[in-house]
Each structure stands twice: as structure tokens, then as C-alpha cells.
Write a protein that holds these residues in place. Structure first.
Motif, PDB file in Angstrom:
ATOM      1  N   UNK A 197      29.254  39.867  19.555  1.00 28.92           N
ATOM      2  CA  UNK A 197      29.987  38.697  20.027  1.00 28.92           C
ATOM      3  C   UNK A 197      31.282  39.156  20.690  1.00 28.92           C
ATOM      4  N   UNK A 198      31.549  38.633  21.866  1.00 26.46           N
ATOM      5  CA  UNK A 198      32.739  39.033  22.618  1.00 26.46           C
ATOM      6  C   UNK A 198      33.392  37.817  23.251  1.00 26.46           C
ATOM      7  N   UNK A 199      34.715  37.688  23.077  1.00 19.04           N
ATOM      8  CA  UNK A 199      35.514  36.736  23.848  1.00 19.04           C
ATOM      9  C   UNK A 199      36.302  37.536  24.878  1.00 19.04           C
ATOM     10  N   UNK A 200      35.901  37.407  26.128  1.00 12.91           N
ATOM     11  CA  UNK A 200      36.504  38.200  27.206  1.00 12.91           C
ATOM     12  C   UNK A 200      37.421  37.325  28.051  1.00 12.91           C
ATOM     13  N   UNK A 201      38.685  37.707  28.114  1.00 17.92           N
ATOM     14  CA  UNK A 201      39.654  37.023  28.965  1.00 17.92           C
ATOM     15  C   UNK A 201      39.738  37.770  30.289  1.00 17.92           C
ATOM     16  N   UNK A 202      39.278  37.178  31.394  1.00 20.55           N
ATOM     17  CA  UNK A 202      39.115  37.924  32.643  1.00 20.55           C
ATOM     18  C   UNK A 202      40.392  38.162  33.440  1.00 20.55           C
ATOM     19  N   UNK A 203      41.539  37.678  32.947  1.00 22.29           N
ATOM     20  CA  UNK A 203      42.781  37.853  33.683  1.00 22.29           C
ATOM     21  C   UNK A 203      42.988  36.723  34.679  1.00 22.29           C
ATOM     22  N   UNK A 204      44.136  36.697  35.355  1.00 22.98           N
ATOM     23  CA  UNK A 204      44.415  35.635  36.337  1.00 22.98           C
ATOM     24  C   UNK A 204      43.589  35.853  37.595  1.00 22.98           C
ATOM     25  N   UNK A 205      42.709  34.908  37.898  1.00 25.75           N
ATOM     26  CA  UNK A 205      41.737  35.089  38.967  1.00 25.75           C
ATOM     27  C   UNK A 205      42.086  34.274  40.208  1.00 25.75           C
ATOM     28  N   UNK A 206      41.686  34.796  41.339  1.00 21.17           N
ATOM     29  CA  UNK A 206      41.858  34.091  42.611  1.00 21.17           C
ATOM     30  C   UNK A 206      40.626  33.221  42.839  1.00 21.17           C
ATOM     31  N   UNK A 207      40.694  31.989  42.343  1.00 24.81           N
ATOM     32  CA  UNK A 207      39.579  31.051  42.463  1.00 24.81           C
ATOM     33  C   UNK A 207      40.112  29.679  42.859  1.00 24.81           C
ATOM     34  N   UNK A 208      39.201  28.747  43.063  1.00 23.00           N
ATOM     35  CA  UNK A 208      39.606  27.385  43.403  1.00 23.00           C
ATOM     36  C   UNK A 208      40.400  26.741  42.272  1.00 23.00           C
ATOM     37  N   UNK A 209      40.192  27.208  41.029  1.00 20.25           N
ATOM     38  CA  UNK A 209      40.954  26.679  39.905  1.00 20.25           C
ATOM     39  C   UNK A 209      42.444  26.964  40.071  1.00 20.25           C
ATOM     40  N   UNK A 210      42.770  28.162  40.565  1.00 18.63           N
ATOM     41  CA  UNK A 210      44.174  28.514  40.768  1.00 18.63           C
ATOM     42  C   UNK A 210      44.812  27.609  41.802  1.00 18.63           C
TER      43      UNK A 210
END
Length: 271
Positions: A197-210
Motif C-alpha cells: 500500500x502506497x500513498x504517493x504525493x506527486x508534488x505541485x503539478x502543472x495541470x488544469x487544476x493549478x
């Protein structure tokens, strides 16, 4: 994880697999999975899912992609999801050696109000249903369908965030959902020692969410923080983050149930 992870025929389901980080997850896994592997991608927008499917199957024809148009927080039952996928693909559980469930779908919720202003009952309940409830219910359905740990290597990945452990003004819904998901999977890791089991935080991403955050967030400090990261080119490309995610799976050195951030991962995979 053994070095032969990519040699195992794998069934994988990725929620929110039609765009942004979900698209990157699917493509990066498809480029590595063994021939005959199947990736199911769940999301609300059929056009996005079909674009993901077309790209993967044209570039990696040995991998099958099964789109599943679904609004996860509106379902009365989740137990039919996996039988439906397997029926559409004309496959059996016994065809696989490895199974993965990747929870990527999620929503920011209302980022225009402070925590004490979250008084919209419908909005709060829908946000909790998607970010927490659907995750729990889909996980339960997954293990009903794949109950035999001796037959399958089993992995469950929660796409987390720094917001799971650090408060951000105007992000009360998002932070709450991410923190709750992290704890749910920490408990599951304690209860299921045979599951990775892994909870991975991908960092601040350049996506439409930003872009949405910069345009709509209520708190001026949070708005400026994201604007500065974008202007200073500090936001990560999704594929860059996925390189470290892949390395986490390959190395298998994380503690099951752990929250691992992009910036905590020392090894970066070669392109």
C-alpha cells in the motif's frame, strides 16, 4: 519489489485516467507492463478516456485499455465494476499474476470559502462521497473480486498530496479528503500485510487544476503561492513525477501504508 515487476501480466485500474496525472499514470505503466496486461480507466468524460485508450493502444499494442464511464460518487453499488470490465475484455482473473488499484480521482471541492463557511450540505456531502467514500467502496469491491493473495501480487496506490499533512488556506475540503484517505490506507496496510500500500504525493503539478486554483481560490496568500510557482516554473510535469513513482514501485523500499512525497524520493528512473 522484485526486478521482474514488469514481466508479470497485470490487471490495473486507474480512476481519473482520462487526463492530467491520471493520463500520465496510464501511459507510464502501459510502457512498462508485460504483454497481455489490461488497464481499466474510470472517469466521467468518455472523450478523455477514449483519447487515453487510443494513445496507449496505438503506441503499446500489447496492452489493452478498457474505458469505464462512471461517476464514482453517484453509484449505489461498486460490486459490478470489476465483473463488467472483465466481461467487456473477455478475460478471467486467473489470466493475471499481478493486480493494481490506483486511486487518482478526486476533486478540490469549494476553494472559494474558508473552513467555517462550508455550509452547503449538498456540496460537502458530494465532496466527501467522491474523495473518501468512493475510494473506500471501490477498494472493498476490488478485494471481493481479487480475494486470493496467494495467486496475485497486490498493490493499492492512493494518489495523495502534501495537503494530506499540511493545511492550506481555502483548501479545507481538499485537505480533509486527502488526510482521511491517507489514514484509511494506513489502517488497511496494518490489517493486510500481504498487500503493498502506497500513498504517493506527486508534488505541485502543472495541470488544469493549478490554473483553476489560481483563477478561483479565495485566499489571496494561497493564490499568490500557486501563481509564484507557475511564474517561476516550479510546477512539475506529470511525467517527471511519474518517473519517481515508477521507481518507488520497482525498488519496493517504502513502508506499506506510508505517505511518500515526490521530493522524498532519492532515486530517479532513467528515461
Amino acid at each position: 519489489m522484485p526486478a521482474d515487476i514488469w514481466s508479470l501480466r497485470t490487471f490495473c485500474i486507474v480512476t481519473g485516467g482520462g487526463k492530467g496525472l491520471g493520463y500520465s499514470i496510464v501511459v507510464n505503466l502501459a510502457s512498462r507492463f508485460a504483454s497481455g496486461s489490461v488497464i481499466a480507466i474510470a472517469g466521467r468524460t468518455e472523450a478523455n478516456l477514449l483519447r487515453t485508450q487510443e494513445y496507449v493502444e496505438s503506441h503499446y499494442p500489447e496492452i489493452s485499455v478498457q474505458p469505464l464511464v462512471v461517476d464514482l460518487c453517484l453509484r449505489d453499488t461498486y460490486d459490478d465494476i470489476f465483473p463488467t470490465i472483465f466481461s467487456l475484455q473477455s478475460i478471467n482473473a486467473e489470466d493475471f499474476q499481478q493486480v493494481m488499484l490506483i486511486h487518482n480521482a478526486g476533486t478540490l471541492g469549494d476553494i472559494t470559502h474558508t473552513a467555517i463557511q462550508q455550509d452547503d450540505t449538498r456540496a460537502v456531502r458530494r465532496n466527501l462521497d467522491l474523495n473518501i467514500g468512493s475510494t473506500m467502496l471501490l477498494t472493498a469491491a476490488f478485494f471481493k473480486f481479487f480475494p486470493d493473495r496467494t495467486r496475485f501480487k497486490t498493490y493499492v496506490v492512493n494518489i495523495s498530496s502534501l495537503c494530506a499533512i499540511q493545511p492550506v488556506k481555502s483548501f479545507s475540503m481538499y485537505c480533509t479528503g486527502k488526510a482521511a484517505r491517507d489514514m484509511f490506507f494506513r489502517v488497511m496496510a496494518e490489517e493486510e500485510p500481504d498487500v503493498r500500500v502506497l500513498s504517493y504525493a506527486p508534488g505541485p503539478l502543472l495541470t488544469s487544476m493549478t490554473t483553476h486554483i489560481i483563477d478561483h481560490v479565495g485566499d489571496k496568500d494561497t493564490k499568490q503561492m500557486f501563481k509564484d510557482m507557475k511564474d517561476n516554473e516550479q510546477l512539475l510535469d506529470c511525467d517527471t513525477s511519474m518517473m519517481k513513482f515508477v521507481c518507488l514501485l520497482e525498488d519496493d523500499k517504502f513502508e506499506s501504508g506510508a505517505h511518500v512525497d515526490y521530493y522524498d524520493v532519492e532515486k530517479i528512473c532513467d528515461q
